[in-house]
Design a protein around this motif. Structure first.
Motif, PDB file in Angstrom:
ATOM      1  N   GLY A   1       0.794  -1.220   0.000  1.00  0.00           N
ATOM      2  CA  GLY A   1       0.000   0.000   0.000  1.00  0.00           C
ATOM      3  C   GLY A   1       0.825   1.268   0.000  1.00  0.00           C
ATOM      4  O   GLY A   1       1.974   1.310  -0.453  1.00  0.00           O
ATOM      5  N   GLU A   2       0.228   2.332   0.543  1.00  0.00           N
ATOM      6  CA  GLU A   2       0.842   3.653   0.482  1.00  0.00           C
ATOM      7  C   GLU A   2       2.120   3.733   1.303  1.00  0.00           C
ATOM      8  O   GLU A   2       3.034   4.495   0.963  1.00  0.00           O
ATOM      9  CB  GLU A   2      -0.162   4.708   0.959  1.00  0.00           C
TER      10      GLU A   2
ATOM     11  N   ASP B   1       4.821   2.485  -0.877  1.00  0.00           N
ATOM     12  CA  ASP B   1       5.072   3.462  -1.941  1.00  0.00           C
ATOM     13  C   ASP B   1       6.083   4.512  -1.480  1.00  0.00           C
ATOM     14  O   ASP B   1       6.985   4.910  -2.233  1.00  0.00           O
ATOM     15  CB  ASP B   1       3.772   4.165  -2.346  1.00  0.00           C
TER      16      ASP B   1
ATOM     17  N   GLN C   1       1.119  -8.174   2.378  1.00  0.00           N
ATOM     18  CA  GLN C   1       0.473  -6.985   1.818  1.00  0.00           C
ATOM     19  C   GLN C   1      -0.846  -6.741   2.546  1.00  0.00           C
ATOM     20  O   GLN C   1      -1.901  -6.567   1.933  1.00  0.00           O
ATOM     21  CB  GLN C   1       0.218  -7.167   0.315  1.00  0.00           C
TER      22      GLN C   1
ATOM     23  N   LEU D   1      -3.720  -4.393   1.626  1.00  0.00           N
ATOM     24  CA  LEU D   1      -4.511  -4.617   0.414  1.00  0.00           C
ATOM     25  C   LEU D   1      -5.470  -5.797   0.515  1.00  0.00           C
ATOM     26  O   LEU D   1      -6.314  -5.985  -0.364  1.00  0.00           O
ATOM     27  CB  LEU D   1      -3.563  -4.857  -0.778  1.00  0.00           C
TER      28      LEU D   1
ATOM     29  N   MET E   1      -9.284  -5.156   0.104  1.00  0.00           N
ATOM     30  CA  MET E   1      -9.749  -4.289  -0.983  1.00  0.00           C
ATOM     31  C   MET E   1     -10.548  -5.085  -2.003  1.00  0.00           C
ATOM     32  O   MET E   1     -10.175  -6.195  -2.367  1.00  0.00           O
ATOM     33  CB  MET E   1      -8.568  -3.610  -1.674  1.00  0.00           C
ATOM     34  N   GLU E   2     -11.649  -4.504  -2.451  1.00  0.00           N
ATOM     35  CA  GLU E   2     -12.495  -5.184  -3.432  1.00  0.00           C
ATOM     36  C   GLU E   2     -12.044  -4.903  -4.865  1.00  0.00           C
ATOM     37  O   GLU E   2     -12.401  -5.623  -5.786  1.00  0.00           O
ATOM     38  CB  GLU E   2     -13.953  -4.748  -3.242  1.00  0.00           C
ATOM     39  N   LYS E   3     -11.268  -3.834  -5.049  1.00  0.00           N
ATOM     40  CA  LYS E   3     -10.712  -3.514  -6.362  1.00  0.00           C
ATOM     41  C   LYS E   3      -9.198  -3.481  -6.258  1.00  0.00           C
ATOM     42  O   LYS E   3      -8.648  -3.184  -5.209  1.00  0.00           O
ATOM     43  CB  LYS E   3     -11.214  -2.140  -6.845  1.00  0.00           C
ATOM     44  N   VAL E   4      -8.532  -3.789  -7.341  1.00  0.00           N
ATOM     45  CA  VAL E   4      -7.074  -3.740  -7.364  1.00  0.00           C
ATOM     46  C   VAL E   4      -6.622  -2.289  -7.229  1.00  0.00           C
ATOM     47  O   VAL E   4      -7.065  -1.414  -7.975  1.00  0.00           O
ATOM     48  CB  VAL E   4      -6.521  -4.337  -8.676  1.00  0.00           C
ATOM     49  N   ALA E   5      -5.762  -2.039  -6.245  1.00  0.00           N
ATOM     50  CA  ALA E   5      -5.278  -0.680  -6.009  1.00  0.00           C
ATOM     51  C   ALA E   5      -4.242  -0.306  -7.066  1.00  0.00           C
ATOM     52  O   ALA E   5      -3.387  -1.109  -7.427  1.00  0.00           O
ATOM     53  CB  ALA E   5      -4.669  -0.577  -4.626  1.00  0.00           C
ATOM     54  N   ILE E   6      -4.332   0.915  -7.547  1.00  0.00           N
ATOM     55  CA  ILE E   6      -3.364   1.432  -8.515  1.00  0.00           C
ATOM     56  C   ILE E   6      -2.461   2.413  -7.781  1.00  0.00           C
ATOM     57  O   ILE E   6      -2.910   3.403  -7.216  1.00  0.00           O
ATOM     58  CB  ILE E   6      -4.065   2.145  -9.692  1.00  0.00           C
ATOM     59  N   GLY E   7      -1.180   2.116  -7.785  1.00  0.00           N
ATOM     60  CA  GLY E   7      -0.234   2.981  -7.083  1.00  0.00           C
ATOM     61  C   GLY E   7       0.865   3.456  -8.001  1.00  0.00           C
ATOM     62  O   GLY E   7       0.795   3.276  -9.227  1.00  0.00           O
TER      63      GLY E   7
END
Length: 340
Positions: free
Chosen positions: A226-227, A230, A247, A250, A253-259
């Protein structure tokens, strides 16, 4: 021995954070062991973040839990009845078993614990799977050298606190990231971390990390993703190593995170990021267990456990992992060993 037995089933695939409605407690009879089996009474359950991934019906490094079947994980138990050579009633064992109060298992499915060496709960913690994860991830992938800076996310968890202490044994500067002031204080004052950061209250995490890591980051042991990750990865040094362990940020999370796209940072710094599973090192478990136990005996390796009492509270203990309620290893105490 009581004839009362229960098991916990997964009855729904969770969407986002699991709830108790995704599980079911079921009354079942106490089984009888066949030849080559033992009847085991559960004493402690291990509660681990990776179990969340097994609740999804998706490909991973371990098979998903089946619906309407018992969930499973690390279990410490007491042999109640044995029909197998090498184990007898009263022996304490550990294995990957179902979440049941009583169950039968083949003698190959469990390992005997010597309760005189260390408290039995350590077989699920500092000298068990979390400790071995820290040991092999840091030493085999991180390859710490004296004077290097090691940053650990999830540093107050069962894996993270062992990573930090091994890094100190190896002569590194150690910086932990955790989710409360109490955990930060514990890491620095009790475990000897050089610095620790509360990511929930830091107004500028990157600035806080720069201050704690004036010479950059040589090893980042990533437990959360996650952040937080990053930010840490923007501070890596040339030839940095990143053991990718978990991880947890994450998992729900129900959607794939975009980082951020981290590949340029890895390329420019000629850095290594490697995912690993502790089972990859199964042939070396004896080595790791022996060294971890020695460090514990020598006082070089301390550990903490958060123990929730009662089988009925197992799911709440599991959910607490995702809100940071535990310090160190999260366990559920199901029963007391018999007095013999």
């Amino acid at each position: 021995m009581s004839n009362h037995n229960q098991q916990i089933l997964l009855i729904n695939r969770p969407k986002g954070m699991p709830t108790e409605a995704d599980f079911k407690w079921e009354e079942i009879p106490v089984p009888q062991p066949s030849e080559g089996e033992v009847l085991v009474k559960t004493l402690y359950l291990s509660v681990d973040p990776y179990m969340r991934g097994r609740m999804n019906d998706s490909k991973s490094y371990v098979a998903p839990f089946e619906l309407n079947q018992p969930i499973s994980g690390g279990v410490i138990g007491e042999v109640v009845e044995s029909k197998a050579p090498g184990l007898e009633a009263g022996d304490i064992v550990v294995g990957m078993l179902d979440w049941k109060k009583y169950q039968t298992v083949s003698v190959q499915g469990v390992k005997k614990i010597d309760p005189t060496v260390a408290p039995i709960t350590t077989a699920l913690g500092v000298v068990g799977m979390p400790g071995l994860t820290a040991y092999f991830g840091l030493l085999d992938i991180g390859k710490p050298q004296p004077g290097e800076t090691v940053v650990i996310s999830g540093a107050a968890g069962a894996v993270g606190m062992v990573v930090g202490q091994i890094a100190k044994i190896k002569g590194c500067r150690v910086v932990g990231i955790a989710g409360s002031d109490a955990k930060v204080e514990y890491l620095v004052k009790q475990l000897g971390f050089d610095a620790a950061i509360n990511y929930k209250t830091a107004t500028n995490l990157k600035a806080a990390l720069k201050e704690a890591c004036p010479n950059g980051v040589d090893i980042y042991f990533d437990n959360v993703g996650g952040e937080i990750s990053d930010v840490v990865i923007t501070l890596i040094n040339p030839h940095a190593r990143i053991p990718l362990c978990g991880q947890i940020a994450l998992y729900n999370m129900e959607k794939v995170a975009i980082g951020p796209r981290i590949q340029p940072l890895l390329l420019i710094n000629k850095a290594l990021m490697k995912g690993f599973i502790v089972g990859d090192y199964a042939e070396r478990f004896e080595e790791g267990t022996r060294q971890l136990a020695l460090w514990v005996k020598e006082g070089k390796l301390r550990y903490e456990e958060t123990i929730v009492d009662g089988f009925e509270n197992s799911i709440q203990a599991f959910l607490g992992l995702f809100t940071g309620e535990n310090l160190g290893k999260q366990l559920v105490k199901v029963a007391e060993p018999s007095k013999r």
